[in-house]
Design a protein around this motif. Sequence first.
Motif, PDB file in Angstrom:
ATOM      1  N   ILE A   1      -6.625   2.665  -6.073  1.00 17.55           N
ATOM      2  CA  ILE A   1      -7.900   2.905  -5.389  1.00 17.55           C
ATOM      3  C   ILE A   1      -7.645   3.300  -3.941  1.00 17.55           C
ATOM      4  O   ILE A   1      -6.757   2.733  -3.285  1.00 17.55           O
ATOM      5  CB  ILE A   1      -8.812   1.649  -5.494  1.00 17.55           C
ATOM      6  CG1 ILE A   1     -10.217   1.939  -4.990  1.00 17.55           C
ATOM      7  CG2 ILE A   1      -8.219   0.450  -4.762  1.00 17.55           C
ATOM      8  CD1 ILE A   1     -11.247   0.911  -5.455  1.00 17.55           C
ATOM      9  N   VAL A   2      -8.378   4.293  -3.476  1.00 18.57           N
ATOM     10  CA  VAL A   2      -8.243   4.738  -2.082  1.00 18.57           C
ATOM     11  C   VAL A   2      -8.860   3.681  -1.168  1.00 18.57           C
ATOM     12  O   VAL A   2      -9.959   3.195  -1.439  1.00 18.57           O
ATOM     13  CB  VAL A   2      -8.958   6.093  -1.862  1.00 18.57           C
ATOM     14  CG1 VAL A   2      -8.934   6.494  -0.389  1.00 18.57           C
ATOM     15  CG2 VAL A   2      -8.318   7.175  -2.719  1.00 18.57           C
ATOM     16  N   VAL A   3      -8.124   3.296  -0.141  1.00 13.91           N
ATOM     17  CA  VAL A   3      -8.621   2.297   0.809  1.00 13.91           C
ATOM     18  C   VAL A   3      -8.763   2.924   2.195  1.00 13.91           C
ATOM     19  O   VAL A   3      -8.190   3.990   2.468  1.00 13.91           O
ATOM     20  CB  VAL A   3      -7.669   1.074   0.899  1.00 13.91           C
ATOM     21  CG1 VAL A   3      -7.609   0.345  -0.417  1.00 13.91           C
ATOM     22  CG2 VAL A   3      -6.278   1.478   1.377  1.00 13.91           C
ATOM     23  N   LYS A   4      -9.543   2.246   3.045  1.00 13.50           N
ATOM     24  CA  LYS A   4      -9.559   2.614   4.457  1.00 13.50           C
ATOM     25  C   LYS A   4      -8.419   1.836   5.078  1.00 13.50           C
ATOM     26  O   LYS A   4      -8.202   0.695   4.709  1.00 13.50           O
ATOM     27  CB  LYS A   4     -10.858   2.147   5.111  1.00 13.50           C
ATOM     28  CG  LYS A   4     -12.034   3.036   4.857  1.00 13.50           C
ATOM     29  CD  LYS A   4     -13.219   2.526   5.657  1.00 13.50           C
ATOM     30  CE  LYS A   4     -14.435   3.371   5.357  1.00 13.50           C
ATOM     31  NZ  LYS A   4     -15.634   2.814   6.006  1.00 13.50           N
TER      32      LYS A   4
ATOM     33  N   ARG B   1       1.624  -4.964   3.813  1.00 11.54           N
ATOM     34  CA  ARG B   1       0.764  -5.719   4.733  1.00 11.54           C
ATOM     35  C   ARG B   1       1.017  -7.194   4.459  1.00 11.54           C
ATOM     36  O   ARG B   1       0.769  -7.681   3.357  1.00 11.54           O
ATOM     37  CB  ARG B   1      -0.707  -5.371   4.499  1.00 11.54           C
ATOM     38  CG  ARG B   1      -1.662  -6.133   5.430  1.00 11.54           C
ATOM     39  CD  ARG B   1      -3.115  -5.815   5.106  1.00 11.54           C
ATOM     40  NE  ARG B   1      -3.456  -4.467   5.495  1.00 11.54           N
ATOM     41  CZ  ARG B   1      -4.503  -3.780   5.001  1.00 11.54           C
ATOM     42  NH1 ARG B   1      -5.282  -4.335   4.088  1.00 11.54           N
ATOM     43  NH2 ARG B   1      -4.740  -2.548   5.394  1.00 11.54           N
TER      44      ARG B   1
ATOM     45  N   PHE C   1     -16.952  -4.126  -3.009  1.00  7.16           N
ATOM     46  CA  PHE C   1     -15.664  -3.461  -2.801  1.00  7.16           C
ATOM     47  C   PHE C   1     -15.286  -3.569  -1.335  1.00  7.16           C
ATOM     48  O   PHE C   1     -16.067  -3.207  -0.455  1.00  7.16           O
ATOM     49  CB  PHE C   1     -15.770  -1.986  -3.225  1.00  7.16           C
ATOM     50  CG  PHE C   1     -14.590  -1.148  -2.810  1.00  7.16           C
ATOM     51  CD1 PHE C   1     -13.290  -1.504  -3.164  1.00  7.16           C
ATOM     52  CD2 PHE C   1     -14.770   0.012  -2.058  1.00  7.16           C
ATOM     53  CE1 PHE C   1     -12.202  -0.730  -2.774  1.00  7.16           C
ATOM     54  CE2 PHE C   1     -13.687   0.792  -1.674  1.00  7.16           C
ATOM     55  CZ  PHE C   1     -12.404   0.415  -2.037  1.00  7.16           C
TER      56      PHE C   1
ATOM     57  N   ASP D   1      -6.834   1.709   8.955  1.00  4.87           N
ATOM     58  CA  ASP D   1      -6.490   2.226  10.280  1.00  4.87           C
ATOM     59  C   ASP D   1      -5.018   1.979  10.595  1.00  4.87           C
ATOM     60  O   ASP D   1      -4.329   2.827  11.144  1.00  4.87           O
ATOM     61  CB  ASP D   1      -7.369   1.551  11.346  1.00  4.87           C
ATOM     62  CG  ASP D   1      -8.830   1.958  11.199  1.00  4.87           C
ATOM     63  OD1 ASP D   1      -9.085   2.954  10.492  1.00  4.87           O
ATOM     64  OD2 ASP D   1      -9.699   1.276  11.772  1.00  4.87           O
ATOM     65  N   GLU D   2      -4.516   0.779  10.210  1.00  6.56           N
ATOM     66  CA  GLU D   2      -3.120   0.444  10.513  1.00  6.56           C
ATOM     67  C   GLU D   2      -2.176   1.304   9.688  1.00  6.56           C
ATOM     68  O   GLU D   2      -1.095   1.690  10.146  1.00  6.56           O
ATOM     69  CB  GLU D   2      -2.853  -1.039  10.218  1.00  6.56           C
ATOM     70  CG  GLU D   2      -3.750  -1.998  10.979  1.00  6.56           C
ATOM     71  CD  GLU D   2      -5.003  -2.371  10.198  1.00  6.56           C
ATOM     72  OE1 GLU D   2      -5.341  -1.644   9.241  1.00  6.56           O
ATOM     73  OE2 GLU D   2      -5.635  -3.381  10.562  1.00  6.56           O
TER      74      GLU D   2
ATOM     75  N   PRO E   1     -13.089  -1.967   1.230  1.00  6.01           N
ATOM     76  CA  PRO E   1     -12.272  -0.751   1.375  1.00  6.01           C
ATOM     77  C   PRO E   1     -11.011  -0.969   2.203  1.00  6.01           C
ATOM     78  O   PRO E   1     -10.126  -0.131   2.207  1.00  6.01           O
ATOM     79  CB  PRO E   1     -13.225   0.236   2.070  1.00  6.01           C
ATOM     80  CG  PRO E   1     -14.226  -0.601   2.756  1.00  6.01           C
ATOM     81  CD  PRO E   1     -14.360  -1.859   1.958  1.00  6.01           C
ATOM     82  N   HIS E   2     -10.911  -2.112   2.893  1.00  7.60           N
ATOM     83  CA  HIS E   2      -9.734  -2.396   3.711  1.00  7.60           C
ATOM     84  C   HIS E   2      -8.564  -2.851   2.842  1.00  7.60           C
ATOM     85  O   HIS E   2      -7.407  -2.514   3.095  1.00  7.60           O
ATOM     86  CB  HIS E   2     -10.089  -3.474   4.739  1.00  7.60           C
ATOM     87  CG  HIS E   2      -8.976  -3.807   5.675  1.00  7.60           C
ATOM     88  ND1 HIS E   2      -8.494  -2.916   6.598  1.00  7.60           N
ATOM     89  CD2 HIS E   2      -8.258  -4.948   5.837  1.00  7.60           C
ATOM     90  CE1 HIS E   2      -7.517  -3.483   7.279  1.00  7.60           C
ATOM     91  NE2 HIS E   2      -7.350  -4.715   6.846  1.00  7.60           N
TER      92      HIS E   2
ATOM     93  N   MET F   1      -3.768  -0.855  -8.428  1.00  7.61           N
ATOM     94  CA  MET F   1      -4.582  -1.906  -9.052  1.00  7.61           C
ATOM     95  C   MET F   1      -3.937  -2.425 -10.318  1.00  7.61           C
ATOM     96  O   MET F   1      -4.189  -3.540 -10.750  1.00  7.61           O
ATOM     97  CB  MET F   1      -5.974  -1.361  -9.387  1.00  7.61           C
ATOM     98  CG  MET F   1      -6.747  -0.893  -8.166  1.00  7.61           C
ATOM     99  SD  MET F   1      -8.306  -0.130  -8.622  1.00  7.61           S
ATOM    100  CE  MET F   1      -9.335  -1.568  -8.848  1.00  7.61           C
TER     101      MET F   1
ATOM    102  N   GLY G   1      -8.841  -2.872  -0.829  1.00 12.91           N
ATOM    103  CA  GLY G   1      -8.931  -2.332  -2.192  1.00 12.91           C
ATOM    104  C   GLY G   1      -9.368  -3.392  -3.198  1.00 12.91           C
ATOM    105  O   GLY G   1      -9.461  -3.109  -4.389  1.00 12.91           O
TER     106      GLY G   1
ATOM    107  N   LYS H   1      -4.130   1.587  -2.802  1.00 12.45           N
ATOM    108  CA  LYS H   1      -3.575   0.322  -3.284  1.00 12.45           C
ATOM    109  C   LYS H   1      -3.517   0.382  -4.802  1.00 12.45           C
ATOM    110  O   LYS H   1      -4.498   0.740  -5.449  1.00 12.45           O
ATOM    111  CB  LYS H   1      -4.450  -0.848  -2.853  1.00 12.45           C
ATOM    112  CG  LYS H   1      -3.900  -2.181  -3.309  1.00 12.45           C
ATOM    113  CD  LYS H   1      -4.790  -3.318  -2.875  1.00 12.45           C
ATOM    114  CE  LYS H   1      -4.260  -4.633  -3.405  1.00 12.45           C
ATOM    115  NZ  LYS H   1      -4.327  -4.705  -4.882  1.00 12.45           N
TER     116      LYS H   1
ATOM    117  N   PHE I   1       0.858  -1.187   0.000  1.00 11.44           N
ATOM    118  CA  PHE I   1       0.000   0.000   0.000  1.00 11.44           C
ATOM    119  C   PHE I   1       0.894   1.237   0.000  1.00 11.44           C
ATOM    120  O   PHE I   1       2.042   1.187   0.453  1.00 11.44           O
ATOM    121  CB  PHE I   1      -0.899   0.031   1.245  1.00 11.44           C
ATOM    122  CG  PHE I   1      -1.903  -1.083   1.283  1.00 11.44           C
ATOM    123  CD1 PHE I   1      -3.180  -0.904   0.784  1.00 11.44           C
ATOM    124  CD2 PHE I   1      -1.563  -2.326   1.804  1.00 11.44           C
ATOM    125  CE1 PHE I   1      -4.101  -1.936   0.802  1.00 11.44           C
ATOM    126  CE2 PHE I   1      -2.478  -3.362   1.830  1.00 11.44           C
ATOM    127  CZ  PHE I   1      -3.757  -3.169   1.329  1.00 11.44           C
TER     128      PHE I   1
END
Lengths: 353, 88
Positions: A240-243, A270, B19, A245-246, B21-22, A228, B24, A226, A207
């Motif tokens: 693509i924008v990811v969530k 990761r 999708f 937290d880590e 989101p964690h 693609m 992608g 991430k 990431f």
Amino acid sequence: MNKADVVIGVTGLNATDNPGPGISVIRSLRHDPEFKGKIIGLSYDALDPGNFSDYADAVYLIPYPSEGEDALKNRIKYIINQTGMQICIPTLDSELPGFNAISDNLEEAGCKMFLPTKDQYEMRSKTKLPELGAAAKIRVPAQCVIASIDDVYKLHEQFTFPLVIKGVFYGAEICHSVEDASIAYNKMVAQWGVPIIVQEFISGTEFDVVAVGDGKGGLVGAVPMKKMYMTDKGKGWSGIVVKGDELMEMTNKFMKATKWRGPCELEILRTTTGEHLLLEVNPRFPAWTFLSAGAGVNLSMAVSQLAFGSDPDVMPAPDAGTMFVRISLDQITHVDQFQHIVASGECHGMEPK
Amino acid sequence: MTGNVRLQELAVNESGFVFDPHTGLTYTANETARYVIEQMKAGSAVENIVEGIKAEFEADGRDVYRHVLEFIHNLQEQGLSSLEAPVE
């Protein structure tokens, strides 16, 4: 900072298949609906593709870093006099030491920057990743630095194959044998010189995070992404924008430990067991910076505001699922525009045909 | 992050495009798979999901139960659910 009439210079207009971040940064600035100022493109080569777009209001050639700080200082001062440039955003690794060295001169001339300090620039060097990891309490891959082909044949004493051979500035290759490693070593040395970084190989998903630090240990804003689709050079062609937290937690730790000033890109792995390792820190905006503006987090504008001494706009959480898909376009121009840049080193009123 | 949290965060649209989101990553779910995901997100028990599918899609009982368990195992393998599906 008054977004309606500010004049901002941006470097890195080499929008090639290994693109510089300049066009992405400029598009981010123009993405802000309140921005009505002017953009000055600062370019190293007359054929840099960004010279022929209409993203910049004017383009000026600047000397390569190899020509020294005085040449850069004199040229930028000339550009400040000509354009009233108030803020400058350098976007390339190799030019940062030069711009840092002349930052006081530029400020006296009326142009401000918000860059990582010389110490920060060195702290995040690939060769010093273990020290950075220890200071920030961030896990990093085991690595060593070598400067001789003989060292390649001793790697098995320290690592198991596969391992990763990395150039000091750019490039990384996964090597499955001593033969692979010696070929990669010679290739990296030919391109970037010594030293070479050897890293343990850990499988997982990579990431990238574009982030801006306030210089006091705080995080102004960040967008995790991430890739693609990648080119054969390993450049992200879509992402693509990811969530994450880590990912954000690691970015915060990095900011706190380094008191990072300005933009950066963190490359984070990761692992298959869910651990996170910091692979690399790039001390500038990445070429995909426009994705951050698209996701609602305009980090380029934040850096301009910080450079100016203003408080940056409040940054929302990035909109996960926002994507970028890069495209190659042929720009049509005329030899008049090209000759203007070659002959006078500058071009005004950019109008692609 | 637990699988159930990731399950809740999955974005599923009407055409079955999913999708995560964690990570992608994206997936395509058919109509019944989408139904199972939505029911799991709503906290339904496996037995209720099976009954729901039988009613909604006019499917045969024993096969439905087996397919739902298989699908939940697939989600678990992707780290998308921590729900303990009963062993058949």
